[in-house]
Scaffold this active site. Structure first.
Site, PDB file in Angstrom:
ATOM      1  N   SER A 158       0.873  -1.182   0.000  1.00  7.37           N
ATOM      2  CA  SER A 158       0.000   0.000   0.000  1.00  7.37           C
ATOM      3  C   SER A 158       0.904   1.224   0.000  1.00  7.37           C
ATOM      4  CB  SER A 158      -0.864  -0.006   1.268  1.00  7.37           C
ATOM      5  OG  SER A 158      -1.475   1.254   1.456  1.00  7.37           O
ATOM      6  N   TYR A 171      -2.287  -0.840  10.183  1.00  5.50           N
ATOM      7  CA  TYR A 171      -2.396  -1.149   8.747  1.00  5.50           C
ATOM      8  C   TYR A 171      -1.121  -0.702   8.025  1.00  5.50           C
ATOM      9  CZ  TYR A 171      -4.076  -1.208   3.926  1.00  5.50           C
ATOM     10  OH  TYR A 171      -4.211  -1.443   2.572  1.00  5.50           O
TER      11      TYR A 171
HETATM   12  P1  NAP Z   1     -11.664  -5.993   0.440  1.00  5.95           P
HETATM   13  O1  NAP Z   1     -12.596  -5.695  -0.683  1.00  5.95           O
HETATM   14  O2  NAP Z   1     -12.037  -5.657   1.826  1.00  5.95           O
HETATM   15  O3  NAP Z   1     -11.268  -7.549   0.323  1.00  5.95           O
HETATM   16  C1  NAP Z   1     -10.445  -8.114   1.293  1.00  5.95           C
HETATM   17  C2  NAP Z   1     -10.417  -9.606   1.101  1.00  5.95           C
HETATM   18  O4  NAP Z   1      -9.686 -10.180   2.194  1.00  5.95           O
HETATM   19  C3  NAP Z   1     -11.806 -10.225   1.134  1.00  5.95           C
HETATM   20  O5  NAP Z   1     -11.854 -11.346   0.291  1.00  5.95           O
HETATM   21  C4  NAP Z   1     -11.914 -10.644   2.601  1.00  5.95           C
HETATM   22  O6  NAP Z   1     -12.854 -11.666   2.873  1.00  5.95           O
HETATM   23  C5  NAP Z   1     -10.506 -11.149   2.832  1.00  5.95           C
HETATM   24  N1  NAP Z   1     -10.235 -11.255   4.257  1.00  5.95           N
HETATM   25  C6  NAP Z   1     -10.212 -10.264   5.172  1.00  5.95           C
HETATM   26  N2  NAP Z   1     -10.000 -10.766   6.395  1.00  5.95           N
HETATM   27  C7  NAP Z   1      -9.878 -12.113   6.250  1.00  5.95           C
HETATM   28  C8  NAP Z   1      -9.673 -13.197   7.148  1.00  5.95           C
HETATM   29  N3  NAP Z   1      -9.564 -12.994   8.469  1.00  5.95           N
HETATM   30  N4  NAP Z   1      -9.614 -14.454   6.667  1.00  5.95           N
HETATM   31  C9  NAP Z   1      -9.756 -14.668   5.334  1.00  5.95           C
HETATM   32  N5  NAP Z   1      -9.972 -13.708   4.440  1.00  5.95           N
HETATM   33  C10 NAP Z   1     -10.027 -12.428   4.887  1.00  5.95           C
HETATM   34  O7  NAP Z   1     -10.256  -5.255   0.205  1.00  5.95           O
HETATM   35  P2  NAP Z   1      -9.450  -4.867  -1.114  1.00  5.95           P
HETATM   36  O8  NAP Z   1      -9.527  -3.395  -1.248  1.00  5.95           O
HETATM   37  O9  NAP Z   1      -9.817  -5.750  -2.246  1.00  5.95           O
HETATM   38  O10 NAP Z   1      -7.971  -5.183  -0.624  1.00  5.95           O
HETATM   39  C11 NAP Z   1      -7.183  -6.251  -1.130  1.00  5.95           C
HETATM   40  C12 NAP Z   1      -5.747  -5.973  -0.734  1.00  5.95           C
HETATM   41  O11 NAP Z   1      -5.312  -4.743  -1.349  1.00  5.95           O
HETATM   42  C13 NAP Z   1      -5.525  -5.783   0.754  1.00  5.95           C
HETATM   43  O12 NAP Z   1      -4.309  -6.387   1.141  1.00  5.95           O
HETATM   44  C14 NAP Z   1      -5.438  -4.281   0.922  1.00  5.95           C
HETATM   45  O13 NAP Z   1      -4.691  -3.918   2.048  1.00  5.95           O
HETATM   46  C15 NAP Z   1      -4.761  -3.894  -0.367  1.00  5.95           C
HETATM   47  N6  NAP Z   1      -4.964  -2.479  -0.781  1.00  5.95           N
HETATM   48  C16 NAP Z   1      -6.178  -2.058  -1.182  1.00  5.95           C
HETATM   49  C17 NAP Z   1      -6.330  -0.725  -1.605  1.00  5.95           C
HETATM   50  C18 NAP Z   1      -7.652  -0.169  -2.065  1.00  5.95           C
HETATM   51  O14 NAP Z   1      -7.742   1.037  -2.357  1.00  5.95           O
HETATM   52  N7  NAP Z   1      -8.707  -0.969  -2.170  1.00  5.95           N
HETATM   53  C19 NAP Z   1      -5.229   0.141  -1.615  1.00  5.95           C
HETATM   54  C20 NAP Z   1      -3.992  -0.351  -1.192  1.00  5.95           C
HETATM   55  C21 NAP Z   1      -3.869  -1.663  -0.794  1.00  5.95           C
HETATM   56  P3  NAP Z   1     -14.461 -11.323   3.107  1.00  5.95           P
HETATM   57  O15 NAP Z   1     -15.037 -11.202   1.728  1.00  5.95           O
HETATM   58  O16 NAP Z   1     -14.937 -12.506   3.850  1.00  5.95           O
HETATM   59  O17 NAP Z   1     -14.498 -10.050   3.891  1.00  5.95           O
END
Ligand code: NAP
Length: 250
Positions: A158, A171
């Protein structure tokens, strides 16, 4: 490097015959990547904690028509014990025998508080889900990755994992640690065919982003399906030899 990963023009079938495990494939970026990898020919192993959501992703992949049938593995990264990780690795070994790609994508945001106010148990949970679980899973998958001639590990970083920012607490620290984990592993395998890299997705329209910026205009943000070329590049054969780097998906 001649190719800019975020501009990679993903050729059809580029991931054919690759077995790729994606954590957090039930939603957001992981879900979009699972669909794209399957469309490009990969046999995708969908990890998540919510069976119903994973089954929807499974059905969406099946609906593509020509994609290899995916698999589902259910494990809550917050609560799984060492036995659960080991049996997951054992079942992957028994069913697939190798892994060509491992995408450590699952993550949680945690509270947005100052360090002064940050709850230590929340801190532990964020570090556990975002870093420790990725370490344990990677460690257990290494023998399977080493069975592949051309395996790729992608950790998820990130912007706040490269430059600290107020109120991003555990985070941000977990993403610095993720960059470190990726670099250490890459260095340990620099003489092998295994490549290890980090991807920073950048601001992307997911539930996590909405939780971090509730007042933001979501329509201004890239959708998960818009930011995938860097991931596909790193998972496919064109990134052979690229390791120990950290890329921006946007
Ligand atoms: P998201 O939509 O919240 O998806 C997160 C995923 O992780 C979901 O499939 C969630 O499962 C799973 N997860 C969370 N806790 C878990 C647990 N305890 N056990 C198993 N699975 C778990 O987030 P996202 O935005 O796609 O993020 C994906 C990655 O990108 C993350 O590492 C995040 O830090 C990184 N990131 C995102 C952004 C952004 O702007 N979106 C920016 C920088 C970095 P559920 O469906 O069950 O909740």
């Amino acid at each position: 490097m001649d190719i800019e990963p975020r501009d990679y023009d993903c050729p059809n079938d580029i991931l054919r015959n690759r077995i790729i495990l994606i954590t957090g494939a039930s939603d957001g970026i992981g879900r979009a990547l699972a669909l794209e990898a399957a469309r490009l020919g990969a046999q995708v192993i969908l990890h998540g904690r919510n069976v119903a959501k994973l089954e929807k992703v499974y059905d969406a992949i099946e609906a593509l028509g020509s994609a290899p049938r995916p698999s589902i593995v259910v494990m809550d990264l917050a609560t799984a014990d060492s036995g659960a990780y080991q049996s997951l690795a054992d079942s992957l070994a028994a069913e697939f025998g190798r892994l060509d790609g491992l995408v450590l994508n699952a993550g949680i945001l945690g509270d947005r508080f100052s360090i002064e106010q940050y709850d230590p148990s929340q801190w532990q949970q964020v570090m556990h889900v975002n870093v420790t679980s990725a370490f344990v899973l990677t460690q257990l998958c290494l023998p399977l990755l080493q069975q592949s001639e051309d395996a790729s590990v992608i950790f998820t970083s990130s912007g706040v994992g490269r430059q600290g920012r107020a109120f991003w607490g555990a985070y941000a620290v977990s993403k610095f640690a993720t960059e470190g984990l990726s670099q250490v592993l890459a260095d340990e395998h620099r003489h092998s065919s295994l490549r290890v890299n980090c991807v920073n997705p950048g601001a992307t329209r997911t539930d996590m982003r909405l939780a971090a910026y509730p007042a933001e205009d979501r329509d201004e943000l890239k959708r998960p399906e818009d930011i995938l070329p860097a991931y596909v590049y790193l998972l496919g054969p064109d990134s052979k030899g690229v390791t120990g780097e950290s890329f921006d998906a946007q």
